[in-house]
Design a protein around this motif. Structure first.
Motif, PDB file in Angstrom:
ATOM      1  N   ASN A  73       0.826  -1.208   0.000  1.00 39.14           N
ATOM      2  CA  ASN A  73       0.000   0.000   0.000  1.00 39.14           C
ATOM      3  C   ASN A  73       0.865   1.265   0.000  1.00 39.14           C
ATOM      4  O   ASN A  73       0.681   2.167   0.822  1.00 39.14           O
ATOM      5  CB  ASN A  73      -0.948  -0.014   1.210  1.00 39.14           C
ATOM      6  CG  ASN A  73      -2.047   1.011   1.086  1.00 39.14           C
ATOM      7  OD1 ASN A  73      -2.366   1.466  -0.006  1.00 39.14           O
ATOM      8  ND2 ASN A  73      -2.613   1.420   2.218  1.00 39.14           N
ATOM      9  N   LEU A  74       1.841   1.308  -0.915  1.00 40.44           N
ATOM     10  CA  LEU A  74       2.757   2.457  -0.987  1.00 40.44           C
ATOM     11  C   LEU A  74       2.077   3.588  -1.760  1.00 40.44           C
ATOM     12  O   LEU A  74       2.280   3.748  -2.961  1.00 40.44           O
ATOM     13  CB  LEU A  74       4.064   2.047  -1.667  1.00 40.44           C
ATOM     14  CG  LEU A  74       4.878   0.963  -0.953  1.00 40.44           C
ATOM     15  CD1 LEU A  74       6.046   0.526  -1.810  1.00 40.44           C
ATOM     16  CD2 LEU A  74       5.368   1.463   0.398  1.00 40.44           C
ATOM     17  N   GLN A  75       1.255   4.331  -1.021  1.00 33.19           N
ATOM     18  CA  GLN A  75       0.498   5.405  -1.665  1.00 33.19           C
ATOM     19  C   GLN A  75       1.477   6.460  -2.194  1.00 33.19           C
ATOM     20  O   GLN A  75       2.527   6.688  -1.607  1.00 33.19           O
ATOM     21  CB  GLN A  75      -0.463   6.036  -0.648  1.00 33.19           C
ATOM     22  CG  GLN A  75      -1.552   5.090  -0.248  1.00 33.19           C
ATOM     23  CD  GLN A  75      -2.133   5.400   1.115  1.00 33.19           C
ATOM     24  OE1 GLN A  75      -1.552   6.153   1.888  1.00 33.19           O
ATOM     25  NE2 GLN A  75      -3.265   4.789   1.423  1.00 33.19           N
ATOM     26  N   ASN A 134       4.286   6.535   6.522  1.00 32.72           N
ATOM     27  CA  ASN A 134       4.820   5.176   6.447  1.00 32.72           C
ATOM     28  C   ASN A 134       4.055   4.205   7.348  1.00 32.72           C
ATOM     29  O   ASN A 134       3.924   3.026   7.027  1.00 32.72           O
ATOM     30  CB  ASN A 134       6.310   5.188   6.814  1.00 32.72           C
ATOM     31  CG  ASN A 134       7.045   4.046   6.146  1.00 32.72           C
ATOM     32  OD1 ASN A 134       6.687   3.632   5.040  1.00 32.72           O
ATOM     33  ND2 ASN A 134       8.039   3.518   6.826  1.00 32.72           N
ATOM     34  N   GLU A 142       5.732  -9.462   4.324  1.00 32.65           N
ATOM     35  CA  GLU A 142       4.738  -9.263   3.264  1.00 32.65           C
ATOM     36  C   GLU A 142       5.341  -9.612   1.897  1.00 32.65           C
ATOM     37  O   GLU A 142       4.657 -10.197   1.049  1.00 32.65           O
ATOM     38  CB  GLU A 142       4.231  -7.816   3.255  1.00 32.65           C
ATOM     39  CG  GLU A 142       3.394  -7.419   4.464  1.00 32.65           C
ATOM     40  CD  GLU A 142       1.983  -7.990   4.443  1.00 32.65           C
ATOM     41  OE1 GLU A 142       1.624  -8.681   3.483  1.00 32.65           O
ATOM     42  OE2 GLU A 142       1.244  -7.770   5.425  1.00 32.65           O
ATOM     43  N   ILE A 164      -1.519  -9.411  12.774  1.00 34.12           N
ATOM     44  CA  ILE A 164      -0.997  -8.583  13.882  1.00 34.12           C
ATOM     45  C   ILE A 164      -2.067  -7.594  14.340  1.00 34.12           C
ATOM     46  O   ILE A 164      -2.320  -7.429  15.528  1.00 34.12           O
ATOM     47  CB  ILE A 164       0.274  -7.823  13.425  1.00 34.12           C
ATOM     48  CG1 ILE A 164       1.415  -8.804  13.143  1.00 34.12           C
ATOM     49  CG2 ILE A 164       0.706  -6.803  14.474  1.00 34.12           C
ATOM     50  CD1 ILE A 164       2.571  -8.198  12.370  1.00 34.12           C
ATOM     51  N   GLY A 190      12.485   2.506   2.336  1.00 37.74           N
ATOM     52  CA  GLY A 190      12.332   2.616   3.799  1.00 37.74           C
ATOM     53  C   GLY A 190      11.421   1.553   4.384  1.00 37.74           C
ATOM     54  O   GLY A 190      10.675   1.816   5.329  1.00 37.74           O
ATOM     55  N   LEU A 191      11.472   0.362   3.849  1.00 39.52           N
ATOM     56  CA  LEU A 191      10.605  -0.707   4.365  1.00 39.52           C
ATOM     57  C   LEU A 191      11.172  -1.265   5.673  1.00 39.52           C
ATOM     58  O   LEU A 191      12.336  -1.036   6.011  1.00 39.52           O
ATOM     59  CB  LEU A 191      10.466  -1.824   3.322  1.00 39.52           C
ATOM     60  CG  LEU A 191      10.003  -1.386   1.933  1.00 39.52           C
ATOM     61  CD1 LEU A 191       9.825  -2.602   1.025  1.00 39.52           C
ATOM     62  CD2 LEU A 191       8.696  -0.605   1.999  1.00 39.52           C
ATOM     63  N   ASP A 192      10.345  -2.030   6.393  1.00 35.35           N
ATOM     64  CA  ASP A 192      10.801  -2.595   7.668  1.00 35.35           C
ATOM     65  C   ASP A 192      10.552  -4.109   7.714  1.00 35.35           C
ATOM     66  O   ASP A 192      10.184  -4.723   6.704  1.00 35.35           O
ATOM     67  CB  ASP A 192      10.129  -1.875   8.843  1.00 35.35           C
ATOM     68  CG  ASP A 192       8.616  -1.987   8.796  1.00 35.35           C
ATOM     69  OD1 ASP A 192       8.114  -2.915   8.132  1.00 35.35           O
ATOM     70  OD2 ASP A 192       7.929  -1.164   9.418  1.00 35.35           O
ATOM     71  N   ILE A 239       8.250  -6.031   8.990  1.00 34.73           N
ATOM     72  CA  ILE A 239       6.921  -6.566   8.650  1.00 34.73           C
ATOM     73  C   ILE A 239       6.743  -6.567   7.130  1.00 34.73           C
ATOM     74  O   ILE A 239       6.178  -7.497   6.552  1.00 34.73           O
ATOM     75  CB  ILE A 239       5.797  -5.770   9.347  1.00 34.73           C
ATOM     76  CG1 ILE A 239       5.912  -5.944  10.858  1.00 34.73           C
ATOM     77  CG2 ILE A 239       4.413  -6.245   8.881  1.00 34.73           C
ATOM     78  CD1 ILE A 239       4.980  -5.094  11.663  1.00 34.73           C
ATOM     79  N   ASP A 240       7.289  -5.521   6.495  1.00 37.41           N
ATOM     80  CA  ASP A 240       7.227  -5.479   5.022  1.00 37.41           C
ATOM     81  C   ASP A 240       7.974  -6.661   4.414  1.00 37.41           C
ATOM     82  O   ASP A 240       7.563  -7.195   3.382  1.00 37.41           O
ATOM     83  CB  ASP A 240       7.821  -4.172   4.504  1.00 37.41           C
ATOM     84  CG  ASP A 240       6.994  -2.964   4.912  1.00 37.41           C
ATOM     85  OD1 ASP A 240       5.762  -3.058   4.833  1.00 37.41           O
ATOM     86  OD2 ASP A 240       7.576  -1.943   5.312  1.00 37.41           O
ATOM     87  N   ARG A 269       0.029   3.732   5.928  1.00 32.22           N
ATOM     88  CA  ARG A 269      -0.235   2.862   4.775  1.00 32.22           C
ATOM     89  C   ARG A 269      -0.576   1.440   5.201  1.00 32.22           C
ATOM     90  O   ARG A 269      -1.239   0.716   4.487  1.00 32.22           O
ATOM     91  CB  ARG A 269       0.967   2.851   3.839  1.00 32.22           C
ATOM     92  CG  ARG A 269       2.177   2.128   4.392  1.00 32.22           C
ATOM     93  CD  ARG A 269       3.330   2.120   3.408  1.00 32.22           C
ATOM     94  NE  ARG A 269       4.584   1.765   4.034  1.00 32.22           N
ATOM     95  CZ  ARG A 269       4.998   0.525   4.219  1.00 32.22           C
ATOM     96  NH1 ARG A 269       4.249  -0.485   3.844  1.00 32.22           N
ATOM     97  NH2 ARG A 269       6.155   0.285   4.805  1.00 32.22           N
ATOM     98  N   ARG A 270      -0.087   1.040   6.367  1.00 27.44           N
ATOM     99  CA  ARG A 270      -0.285  -0.336   6.805  1.00 27.44           C
ATOM    100  C   ARG A 270      -1.468  -0.487   7.763  1.00 27.44           C
ATOM    101  O   ARG A 270      -1.954  -1.585   8.005  1.00 27.44           O
ATOM    102  CB  ARG A 270       0.992  -0.819   7.496  1.00 27.44           C
ATOM    103  CG  ARG A 270       1.097  -2.303   7.602  1.00 27.44           C
ATOM    104  CD  ARG A 270       2.510  -2.762   7.702  1.00 27.44           C
ATOM    105  NE  ARG A 270       3.282  -2.010   8.680  1.00 27.44           N
ATOM    106  CZ  ARG A 270       4.609  -1.899   8.634  1.00 27.44           C
ATOM    107  NH1 ARG A 270       5.276  -2.469   7.668  1.00 27.44           N
ATOM    108  NH2 ARG A 270       5.251  -1.222   9.550  1.00 27.44           N
ATOM    109  N   ASN A 276      -0.862 -13.125   5.003  1.00 29.89           N
ATOM    110  CA  ASN A 276      -0.238 -11.827   5.278  1.00 29.89           C
ATOM    111  C   ASN A 276      -0.106 -11.611   6.776  1.00 29.89           C
ATOM    112  O   ASN A 276      -1.058 -11.841   7.518  1.00 29.89           O
ATOM    113  CB  ASN A 276      -1.098 -10.692   4.708  1.00 29.89           C
ATOM    114  CG  ASN A 276      -1.170 -10.762   3.215  1.00 29.89           C
ATOM    115  OD1 ASN A 276      -2.095 -11.322   2.664  1.00 29.89           O
ATOM    116  ND2 ASN A 276      -0.176 -10.212   2.547  1.00 29.89           N
ATOM    117  N   PRO A 277       1.050 -11.131   7.219  1.00 31.18           N
ATOM    118  CA  PRO A 277       1.222 -10.913   8.663  1.00 31.18           C
ATOM    119  C   PRO A 277       0.447  -9.702   9.187  1.00 31.18           C
ATOM    120  O   PRO A 277      -0.004  -9.699  10.328  1.00 31.18           O
ATOM    121  CB  PRO A 277       2.731 -10.686   8.820  1.00 31.18           C
ATOM    122  CG  PRO A 277       3.192 -10.219   7.480  1.00 31.18           C
ATOM    123  CD  PRO A 277       2.298 -10.864   6.466  1.00 31.18           C
ATOM    124  N   THR A 278       0.267  -8.669   8.338  1.00 29.73           N
ATOM    125  CA  THR A 278      -0.307  -7.410   8.846  1.00 29.73           C
ATOM    126  C   THR A 278      -1.724  -7.578   9.416  1.00 29.73           C
ATOM    127  O   THR A 278      -1.962  -7.184  10.561  1.00 29.73           O
ATOM    128  CB  THR A 278      -0.263  -6.322   7.756  1.00 29.73           C
ATOM    129  OG1 THR A 278       1.091  -6.220   7.301  1.00 29.73           O
ATOM    130  CG2 THR A 278      -0.718  -4.986   8.287  1.00 29.73           C
TER     131      THR A 278
END
Lengths: 101, 352
Positions: free
Chosen positions: A33-35, B50, A62, B114, A54-56, A58-59, B53-54, B109-111
């Protein structure tokens, strides 16, 4: 000008690779969901984590799910995952290597 | 008996104009399909792009309401974060369950997993505010907010200086449909301004999030005082009356100026409210509140927010004046009585 068979093969491989990278960028934008990000904003070799997008962590999970769902590739070893998810280029190369295999 | 606590700041995201601007002068917002959804604020001032978005809808609502309560307060890092929610993030739960079915328990999907956990909102607030102290979420259906409030009073009694206490609840389209099938909601058009007078079965669905920054001792703002909370499970009307008298006696039998009731227009539970009305003298202004927020597990937190507004302004907001145009004067005590599906009954007493 005569194009050799070898050059034709190289050209085809190049086109497939470019198409794959473009597709990957679109899938990454949708999955995360990179708006306000367009595929053209993502450099093939830019790092996906930290700088770059700049992902982390959790990304990264995904992205693993993205590989499994869209390419039927399961990354079992987390250390391997770190290398694969470095950039769009590394992801595309990994997918291609698995598809060839 | 637990000590009282002092409300230093409040915030609410609800189907009414409670988050931005002046709620007291805003008109009543009604729904036309027996579902009241919250008016979503602009989240970008509270959550980074950032993170946004999640986040699912409820996480955004819950975290933004919490941060609004803390921003500019004397206690930006509270001594505890305590919340209540009946169902947590329904959207994430539904998404996760659909993924399980669609992908046959693989590639999940993990999101959404969580975020579907009940304490996800609390965790995000704590991370944002770098709050490493006590953190708890109560998931007790219609007692969720009341349990959070009771734990808050206990924490304050044990020496914690300040607590952020609140609730968050959402209604998804699927959940609205499922609950509609078992008769939770009214069918057809409903007069929502006078919801309590619609004595047919079912109510209107709602959602919302409300937070309170409270302290054990008076501090700079002291908007209102939470004197106490009482929970009663599945009482008869007589048992309910007895518990009310006992609760009020514990707090010195105050004159109740305003009684906010959770009357939701459902004939199945109207007898509790009718019985309770008889317990108060005509000088008590009795006003239902669920026409403003709808029915949901933690609707009593909206009522607590509303009671604080009434105590601060010493008058009814415009959205309630259709009920009682008599001007209130010197409002010292507001009592909230709510019941959720006739099972979980609660009283919350607030004072000026």
């Amino acid at each position: 000008m005569i194009i050799s068979t070898e050059e034709t093969k190289k050209g085809l491989t190049y086109n497939i690779m470019e198409a794959l990278k473009q597709q990957l960028k679109e899938q990454i934008i949708e999955a995360l969901n990179l708006q306000d990000t367009k595929p053209s904003d993502i450099d093939d070799n830019a790092p996906l984590f930290g700088e770059g997008l700049g992902l982390d962590s959790i990304d990264s999970l995904e992205l693993m799910v993205l590989l499994e769902r869209n390419y039927k590739i399961k990354v079992e070893d987390p250390r391997e995952g770190r290398k694969i998810l470095q950039s769009v280029q590394s992801m595309a190369e990994f997918i291609q290597s698995k598809q060839v295999a | 008996m637990l000590n009282k606590c002092y409300i230093q700041a409040t915030s609410a995201i609800s189907p009414q104009h409670t988050f931005e601007g002046e709620f007291h002068t805003q008109p009543f917002v009604a729904s036309t399909r027996n579902l009241l959804n919250v008016i979503e604020p602009n989240y970008s001032g509270f959550i980074s792009p950032n993170n946004l978005r999640r986040m699912s809808r409820l996480l955004k609502i819950g975290q933004t309401a919490a941060l609004k309560c803390l921003v500019g307060s004397e206690f930006p890092v509270p001594g505890a974060i305590i919340t209540g929610t009946g169902k947590g993030s329904l959207h994430d739960t539904e998404k996760f369950l659909k993924n399980i079915r669609e992908y046959e328990e693989t590639a999940l999907n993990p999101t959404p997993f969580i975020q579907s956990t009940y304490n996800a909102v609390n965790g995000l607030i704590a991370l944002q505010q770098k709050c490493t102290s006590y953190n708890n979420t109560f998931v007790h259906r219609g007692f969720s907010f009341e349990s959070a409030l009771q734990d808050t009073l206990m924490q304050l009694q044990e020496g914690v200086e300040s607590v952020l206490v609140g609730s968050f609840e959402e209604m998804s389209e699927e959940h609205f449909y499922i609950k509609g099938r078992i008769g939770h909601w009214k069918e057809g058009a409903t007069n929502e301004t006078f919801l309590a007078d619609n004595q047919t079965t079912g109510s209107i669905a709602g959602e919302g999030s409300a937070y309170f920054l409270v302290t054990a001792k008076p501090a700079s703002r002291n908007l209102a005082v939470i004197e106490g909370v009482e929970m009663v499970y599945k009482p008869t009307t007589e048992q309910l009356g007895n518990r009310l008298q006992k609760f009020l006696a514990q707090h010195g039998n105050p004159t109740i100026d305003v009684l906010l009731t959770g009357e939701n227009g459902d004939a199945n539970f109207a007898h509790y409210y009718q019985y309770l009305h008889q317990q108060f003298s005509p000088s008590t202004t009795i006003i239902p509140f669920k026409q403003l927020c709808g029915e949901y597990d933690t609707a009593s937190s909206f009522a607590t927010w509303l009671a604080t507004e009434i105590l601060v302004h010493q008058s009814l907001p415009l959205s309630l004046q259709a009920y009682n145009t008599a001007s209130l004067q010197n409002v010292q005590h507001v009592l909230i009585y709510n019941n959720f599906m006739g099972e979980q009954h609660s009283f919350i007493l607030l004072s000026k």
